[in-house]
Write an enzyme that holds these catalytic residues in place. Structure first.
Site, PDB file in Angstrom:
ATOM      1  N   LYS A  94       0.860  -1.181   0.000  1.00  0.00           N
ATOM      2  CA  LYS A  94       0.000   0.000   0.000  1.00  0.00           C
ATOM      3  C   LYS A  94       0.894   1.228   0.000  1.00  0.00           C
ATOM      4  CE  LYS A  94      -4.542   0.751   0.203  1.00  0.00           C
ATOM      5  NZ  LYS A  94      -5.571   0.007  -0.525  1.00  0.00           N
ATOM      6  N   GLY A 194     -20.642   6.663   3.890  1.00  0.00           N
ATOM      7  CA  GLY A 194     -19.689   6.889   2.818  1.00  0.00           C
ATOM      8  C   GLY A 194     -20.282   6.510   1.485  1.00  0.00           C
ATOM      9  N   VAL A 198     -17.629   3.481  -4.406  1.00  0.00           N
ATOM     10  CA  VAL A 198     -18.054   2.157  -3.951  1.00  0.00           C
ATOM     11  C   VAL A 198     -19.392   2.245  -3.228  1.00  0.00           C
ATOM     12  CG1 VAL A 198     -17.509   0.192  -2.474  1.00  0.00           C
ATOM     13  CG2 VAL A 198     -15.696   1.293  -3.791  1.00  0.00           C
TER      14      VAL A 198
END
Length: 368
Positions: A94, A194, A198
């Protein structure tokens, strides 16, 4: 450029960086700095037993550099486990760029970051994450071939969020089957925290299934638009945790499943797309169990995005990626079954499955 590796050969002393690497056995950390472009970034490679590490680059304005380091270490470990459980020949890595994506992003900064990625010689393959998009991947690709998540016009898979959302949606159906005996979500109440790419795609799946959806996000305009288009209900700030719901779906940043939220949550299932949802895996995982909440392990159910970018490495095909993502449903059910039969937390089962595959393959091949 500061590179830390072979950490067991380094005298520990009081070095907090080395201590954090040892905690989860990370292989390597690359600290990147470039005064000319303003780049400050960290690349963490957790494990390369199964293959080169692949994981997105997140651009975020962290409060401190130690906060950024902690995030990239947790995220890279999660990528290792995610790839392992998904059956992919990838390791976990990452990257985080410490910057405001709305103000600080530039072609020069991204291309300079690409050079740092290239210096790792293929040990780390980057892709998009929070604060990044496929156009950014194009800039990074100008300096390195070790990029996934490229636009479809360049032979890539473009935005991976539809595949991620599809996998989470299927896992949510699996959780419903485990908890209520049917994988139908019709009539259930789901709170989605959120609604980025997505989260929005997940909301669309749920609305089609006849779910009562509540949405929450810092982007007020996005909330207004989705509410008007889809008829979903907006919930401001942290009032989300006080709703009487069936499923809580965290789809933003991690650590929203914590002591405060668990004391307030009134739900039967936690199943969302965010990484590292449990602020403390053991403490908050146990708290969820005591409250009778079924937790779908995040790195298992949000693997669709990784599956999508992985498929680019052998020639991208969206239908094939979506088909592979369907395995998330069966894997999630398997984890629930083992957890119940052995009376252990679901995240423990998921961790064991990942660690077993890494150990097994480690017997027949060396790290990348």
């Amino acid at each position: 450029m500061l590179q830390v590796k072979n950490i067991k050969q380094v005298a520990l002393g009081e070095n907090p960086v080395i201590s954090q690497m040892l905690q989860h056995n990370h292989e390597e950390i690359l600290f990147c700095n470039d005064n000319e472009t303003g780049l400050k970034a960290i690349i963490a490679i957790h494990n390369t037993v199964l293959g080169p590490s692949l994981g997105g680059t997140r651009m975020w304005m962290y409060n401190t550099e130690m906060e950024a380091l902690n995030d990239v270490l947790r995220l890279s470990r999660g990528m290792t486990y995610k790839a392992a459980v998904a059956g992919l020949n990838l390791g976990g890595g990452k990257a985080v760029i410490i910057a405001d994506s709305k103000k600080d992003k530039s072609e020069a900064l991204l291309r300079r970051f690409g050079k740092f990625v290239n210096n790792l010689g293929g040990k780390y393959i980057t892709a998009e994450d929070v604060g990044m998009n496929s156009r950014d991947m194009e800039y990074i690709h100008m300096e390195t071939k070790h990029v996934s998540g490229l636009p479809e016009s360049m032979g890539g898979g473009g935005d991976p969020s539809p595949v991620t959302a599809y996998g989470v949606y299927l896992a949510m159906k699996a959780a419903a089957k485990e908890r209520w005996g049917s994988d139908s979500l019709a009539g259930k109440k789901v709170a989605v925290q959120g609604v980025g790419n997505v989260g929005e795609n997940l909301v669309r799946h749920l609305v089609k299934d006849g779910v009562k959806v509540y949405i929450n996000d810092i982007n007020k305009e996005k909330l207004k638009t989705l509410s008007k288009e889809l008829g979903v209900e907006v919930v401001e700030d942290d009032k989300l945790f006080d709703l009487d719901i069936d499923i809580y779906a965290p789809c933003a940043l991690g650590a929203t499943v914590n002591t405060d939220s668990l004391n307030r949550l009134k739900c039967s299932i936690i199943c969302g797309a965010a990484n590292n949802q449990l602020a403390d895996e053991n403490l908050h995982g146990e708290m969820a169990i005591k409250k009778g909440i079924l937790y779908a392990p995040d790195f298992v159910i949000n693997a669709g995005g990784l599956i999508n970018v992985y498929s680019e490495l052998s020639g991208y095909n969206r239908e094939r990626a979506m088909s592979q993502a369907e395995n998330i449903y069966h894997t999630t059910l398997q984890i629930f079954k083992i957890a119940k039969s052995e009376n252990i937390p679901t995240y423990t089962v998921a961790n064991r499955l990942a660690e077993k595959r890494i150990a097994d393959i480690g017997k027949v091949k060396l790290p990348f």
